[in-house]
Design a protein around this motif. Structure first.
Motif, mmCIF file in Angstrom:
data_model
loop_
_atom_site.group_PDB
_atom_site.id
_atom_site.type_symbol
_atom_site.label_atom_id
_atom_site.label_comp_id
_atom_site.label_asym_id
_atom_site.label_seq_id
_atom_site.Cartn_x
_atom_site.Cartn_y
_atom_site.Cartn_z
ATOM 1 N N THR A 98 0.823 -1.223 0.000
ATOM 2 C CA THR A 98 0.000 0.000 0.000
ATOM 3 C C THR A 98 0.852 1.265 0.000
ATOM 4 N N GLU A 99 2.149 1.127 0.189
ATOM 5 C CA GLU A 99 3.050 2.279 0.116
ATOM 6 C C GLU A 99 3.378 2.648 -1.331
ATOM 7 N N ASN A 100 3.035 1.754 -2.259
ATOM 8 C CA ASN A 100 3.261 1.989 -3.690
ATOM 9 C C ASN A 100 2.120 2.845 -4.235
ATOM 10 N N LYS A 101 2.352 4.140 -4.358
ATOM 11 C CA LYS A 101 1.285 5.074 -4.743
ATOM 12 C C LYS A 101 0.754 4.803 -6.145
ATOM 13 N N THR A 102 1.620 4.367 -7.046
ATOM 14 C CA THR A 102 1.173 4.061 -8.414
ATOM 15 C C THR A 102 0.199 2.889 -8.413
ATOM 16 N N LEU A 103 0.538 1.841 -7.651
ATOM 17 C CA LEU A 103 -0.334 0.670 -7.541
ATOM 18 C C LEU A 103 -1.671 1.041 -6.918
ATOM 19 N N VAL A 104 -1.623 1.791 -5.810
ATOM 20 C CA VAL A 104 -2.845 2.184 -5.102
ATOM 21 C C VAL A 104 -3.736 3.026 -6.007
ATOM 22 N N SER A 105 -3.150 3.989 -6.705
ATOM 23 C CA SER A 105 -3.919 4.872 -7.586
ATOM 24 C C SER A 105 -4.634 4.091 -8.678
ATOM 25 N N LYS A 106 -3.951 3.104 -9.254
ATOM 26 C CA LYS A 106 -4.543 2.287 -10.318
ATOM 27 C C LYS A 106 -5.708 1.466 -9.790
ATOM 28 N N ILE A 107 -5.522 0.847 -8.640
ATOM 29 C CA ILE A 107 -6.571 -0.016 -8.093
ATOM 30 C C ILE A 107 -7.810 0.792 -7.705
ATOM 31 N N VAL A 108 -7.644 1.878 -6.961
ATOM 32 C CA VAL A 108 -8.808 2.641 -6.502
ATOM 33 C C VAL A 108 -9.528 3.300 -7.675
#
Length: 391
Positions: A350-360
């Motif tokens: 969840t510290e990976n902002k790119t991953l979080v942004s894509k999922i949400v």
């Protein structure tokens, strides 16, 4: 269509359909899936009669609004013991008053409400939404009191599931597969739980600077919810990020809290207790990640609610319907929820902002496509109409 709902319901959720003179009780606050479903039926223009239990008042009260009537049936008993089982007779008596005025009878869960509805299978189409899987819960509960409670539930469950004239509605493929495996002759369809469209954020720009994890359950002590393992994992994560916080929402006893403290598991943990639905959303809006450590769920409404607020979710890769709800990892992070190290690794992701942004970002379209309250309610209506024609 005139639809009768027998199940836990909070009248406050439908207060806009009532005169301001009514003082509607604020009960059954955790039955969010039923509350949303009833209101969606009203929004679509249908008439609804609700038969629900009221654990706080000694007398049954009927509230009549615009296209909705609610029977708040007292569940207080002078004689303790098999109160929940005997409750089905009270519910049954009030259904009898309306049975000739309704088109459909829809029971929620597989206990007293469903048992009360069985009497009317020859008179009206009867449906039952299976919202938990009693055999699994019975297999893991501990303590004589809990065992007795769930044995009584299992007795009701068996009577309900053996009635083949009922159409069963599973809220996930996991639930549907359980029904089909144990009761292969039953008619079962899958309709997911709904989410309120008004709660879906189109955009969220502000997230906490430091990680704020949140977890929500009816009871933090429930063995099925697996909170001790989550607390162990969080303490390990704190060694890497000492600014992180964990907020737990749900009921708990003082003995449980003391036990967790003595085991050093409450550092940077906030215990909020039970909260109203709108208060939960306020906290979700201040969180960066939802963690739901449950060992098993037939659905998991809290995932949808977190997705609505653009909060990334962590759930169990083998926790019943959880992988389905999280799109096998497309709409959330899956891990071995029984292993603290696996949970910590999920927290790191969840510290990976790119991953979080894509999922949400993907979650918004996912919710609107599959879980909108209006779509889920309309799917129910089409099912009801089909059975009316066939009948």
């Amino acid at each position: 269509m005139k639809i009768a709902i027998a199940g836990p319901f909070n009248p406050k959720c439908a207060e806009k359909y009532f005169s301001k003179d009514y003082n509607l009780p604020n009960i059954n606050i955790t039955a969010s899936s039923v509350n949303i479903y009833v209101c969606a039926l009203l929004e679509l223009g249908h008439e609804v009669i609700v038969f629900t239990s009221d654990p706080y008042h000694k007398k049954t009260v009927v509230y009549i609004g615009d296209r909705i009537k609610i029977y708040c049936i007292s569940s207080k008993f002078r004689v303790r013991g098999f109160g929940r089982y005997r409750m089905h007779k009270r519910i049954q008596n009030y259904i009898q008053k309306e049975i000739q005025n309704i088109d459909i009878l829809h029971a929620e869960w597989t206990y007293e409400y469903a048992l009360a509805s069985l009497k009317y299978v020859e008179q009206k189409p009867v449906f039952c939404s299976v919202r938990d899987w009693c055999p699994y819960i019975l297999s893991i509960v501990k303590g004589i009191k809990n065992k007795c409670y769930w044995y009584m539930n299992f007795y009701m469950f068996k009577k309900v599931m053996l009635e083949q004239k009922v159409c069963f509605i599973a809220n996930s493929n996991y639930t549907k597969n359980n029904i089909s495996e144990d009761y292969p002759d039953n008619h079962v369809v899958m309709i997911p739980n709904p989410v309120q469209s008004e709660f879906i954020l189109k955009k969220r720009e502000i997230y906490p600077k430091n990680p704020v994890f949140i977890s929500i359950s009816n009871s933090l002590e429930n063995i099925r919810k697996n909170y001790k393992v989550l607390l162990m994992a969080f303490q390990d994560y704190l060694k890497e990020n000492e600014t992180a916080r964990l907020i737990l929402i749900g009921s708990y006893g003082e003995d449980w809290k003391i036990n967790m403290q003595q085991n050093g598991l409450l550092k940077n943990v906030e215990l909020k207790g039970s909260l109203a639905h709108d208060e939960v959303f306020q906290i979700l809006d201040c969180a960066s990640c939802l963690i739901h450590p449950s060992l098993e769920e037939t659905f998991g409404n809290i995932f949808l609610e977190a997705m609505c607020r653009k909060v990334i979710c962590i759930g169990g890769e083998a926790s019943g319907a959880v992988p389905q709800i999280l799109g096998e990892g497309k709409y959330g992070i899956l891990c071995d929820i029984t292993n603290p190290s696996s949970i910590v690794e999920a927290m790191r992701q969840t510290e990976n902002k790119t991953l979080v942004s894509k999922i949400v970002s993907d979650c918004t379209e996912y919710l609107e496509m599959k879980y909108l309250d209006s779509k889920v309610a309309e799917t129910h209506i089409q099912l009801f109409k089909k059975f009316q024609k066939e009948g």
